[in-house]
Design an enzyme around this catalytic site. Structure first.
Site, short mmCIF file in Angstrom:
data_model
loop_
_atom_site.label_atom_id
_atom_site.label_comp_id
_atom_site.label_asym_id
_atom_site.label_seq_id
_atom_site.Cartn_x
_atom_site.Cartn_y
_atom_site.Cartn_z
CE LYS A 208 41.58 56.81 39.86
NZ LYS A 208 40.28 57.36 40.12
CE LYS B 58 34.34 50.83 37.81
NZ LYS B 58 35.71 51.14 38.15
CE LYS C 185 29.83 60.38 44.87
NZ LYS C 185 29.70 60.46 46.30
P1 TYM Z 1 35.95 50.64 44.65
O1 TYM Z 1 35.77 51.38 45.90
O2 TYM Z 1 36.14 51.38 43.38
O3 TYM Z 1 34.75 49.66 44.43
C1 TYM Z 1 34.36 48.77 45.47
C2 TYM Z 1 33.93 47.45 44.91
O4 TYM Z 1 32.83 47.63 44.00
C3 TYM Z 1 33.15 47.04 42.75
N1 TYM Z 1 32.57 47.87 41.69
C4 TYM Z 1 31.85 47.36 40.68
N2 TYM Z 1 31.51 46.09 40.39
C5 TYM Z 1 30.74 45.90 39.31
N3 TYM Z 1 30.31 46.93 38.50
C6 TYM Z 1 30.64 48.21 38.77
N4 TYM Z 1 30.21 49.20 37.99
C7 TYM Z 1 31.45 48.48 39.90
N5 TYM Z 1 31.96 49.60 40.44
C8 TYM Z 1 32.65 49.21 41.54
C9 TYM Z 1 34.65 47.02 42.67
O5 TYM Z 1 35.10 46.01 41.79
C10 TYM Z 1 35.03 46.75 44.10
O6 TYM Z 1 34.98 45.36 44.36
N6 TYM Z 1 40.58 49.03 45.06
C11 TYM Z 1 39.23 48.80 45.51
C12 TYM Z 1 39.06 48.89 47.02
C13 TYM Z 1 40.02 48.04 47.76
C14 TYM Z 1 39.99 46.64 47.90
C15 TYM Z 1 41.12 46.31 48.68
C16 TYM Z 1 39.13 45.65 47.43
C17 TYM Z 1 41.10 48.51 48.43
N7 TYM Z 1 41.77 47.45 48.98
C18 TYM Z 1 41.39 44.98 49.02
C19 TYM Z 1 39.42 44.33 47.77
C20 TYM Z 1 40.55 44.00 48.56
C21 TYM Z 1 38.37 49.85 44.87
O7 TYM Z 1 38.81 50.88 44.48
O8 TYM Z 1 37.09 49.54 44.82
#
Ligand code: TYM
Length: 331
Positions: A111, A194, A197
């Site tokens: 970031k 990866k 978005k």
């Molecule tokens: P976020 O919002 O970036 O993504 C949500 C979930 O989607 C998965 N993901 C992917 N998996 C495989 N390939 C990809 N290209 C891909 N892009 C996204 C992420 O691994 C995630 O599981 N920090 C988390 C949100 C969060 C969370 C939590 C998750 C906040 N608190 C507590 C679990 C438990 C996040 O930014 O995910």
């Protein structure tokens, strides 16, 4: 019964990475476990959305969750900011989270590189908020994609530190989970490893994308000049197309194009056409359901309200016990 918690940040419709990395696992787990699935709207404030965008995106994720088959009667589906106990636990955890360890987190370093003008304290303490999300329900398992592995490791560190500091065995050690399989990472259509978005919207296929848009995005996906000798290792961008095909197409289709690649007969135009059609077939039921649910505000309100009630019940029990452990006691 095991407790499962996971969440997704509200940034609009969910893409194939979110689906295969996280959502698909939620769906498999919701009937066998005590599951809490939430929309991480506090987390999304690190990017400073406008109030309209924030609200609209929370709605889209809720609709996507339900369209994909999350069942609010089986699992607790809620919006993070409806459960302020999470914010209190975040504050408490921050007292025992060290700046040095937070600065070493890979997603934080990324970031800093990508948005040097907005390195806020919320980004630095993102892992403590994420830990609070998980341990507020004293969870055991966290279905997530591979990119969240380090955050889960941090959560275990905070859990162990808390238990040690207060000499209790209160929080279980949660693990990232994908049914005994490796955690997965769905690649982007732009050659990146990866689908994301925030990196490049055009590299993503969203569950709500119209067929024409899917075809356009896939036909524009990065590939290469084609193999020049049999069984040549694939370039990253080509490997990406095959990896997406692996999750949306049949095994036969995958094997067919794999053979064509290995015998140097592949035409990427044909492969992309097939991939686009398979993605359209895969996403069509989601898109239809998304359209239907988006118009049903009354139902969405009911789901969010019921989810908040159930989530707060569990969260307030944890906060009450944590307060006692820490030494906040009534006179
Ligand atoms: P976020 O919002 O970036 O993504 C949500 C979930 O989607 C998965 N993901 C992917 N998996 C495989 N390939 C990809 N290209 C891909 N892009 C996204 C992420 O691994 C995630 O599981 N920090 C988390 C949100 C969060 C969370 C939590 C998750 C906040 N608190 C507590 C679990 C438990 C996040 O930014 O995910």
């Amino acid at each position: 019964m095991e407790i499962v918690v996971s969440g997704i940040r509200p940034t609009g419709d969910l893409h194939l990475g979110n689906y295969f990395g996280a959502l698909r696992n939620f769906l498999k787990m919701q009937h066998q476990n005590n599951c809490y699935f939430f929309i991480a709207d506090y987390h999304s404030l690190t990017t400073h959305p406008t109030p309209e965008d924030l609200h609209g995106n929370v709605k889209r994720v809720l609709v996507n969750y339900l369209a994909a088959g999350l069942n609010p009667d089986a699992a607790t589906v809620y919006i993070q900011s409806d459960v302020p106990e999470v914010a209190e636990l975040y504050l408490l955890l921050n007292m025992n989270a060290y700046v040095g360890e937070l600065e070493r987190v890979v997603s934080f370093k990324e970031k800093i590189r990508k948005q040097p003008n907005n390195v806020n304290a919320g980004l630095l303490t993102y892992p403590t908020l994420m830990a609070a999300d998980i341990i507020i329900h004293r969870a055991h398992k966290v279905p997530v994609g591979k990119d969240q592995e380090q955050h889960l490791e941090m959560t275990r560190n905070f859990v162990n530190r808390f238990n040690r500091m207060y000499n209790v065995d209160y929080f279980p050690e949660p693990t990232a989970y994908n049914f005994g399989e490796e955690l997965i990472k769905i690649p982007g259509l732009d050659g990146s490893t990866k689908m994301s978005k925030s990196d490049n919207e055009n590299s993503c296929i969203f569950l709500g994308d119209a067929p024409e848009l899917i075809r356009k995005k896939v036909m524009k996906a990065v590939s290469d000049q084609g193999p020049t000798e049999p069984n040549q290792p694939k370039a990253q961008a080509v490997e990406n197309l095959f990896n997406i095909m692996k999750v949306v197409s049949t095994e036969d289709t995958y094997a067919h194009f794999s053979d064509l690649y290995n015998t140097c007969q592949i035409r990427y135009g044909d492969m992309k056409k097939q991939l686009a059609e398979d993605i359209v077939i895969f996403t069509t039921p989601f898109r239809e359901k998304i359209l239907e649910l988006s118009a049903d505000n009354e139902y969405l309100h009911k789901v969010a309200y019921q989810g908040a009630e159930k989530a707060r019940e569990s969260a307030s029990k944890t906060i009450k016990e944590v307060r006692e452990i820490i030494g906040f006691k009534p006179f």
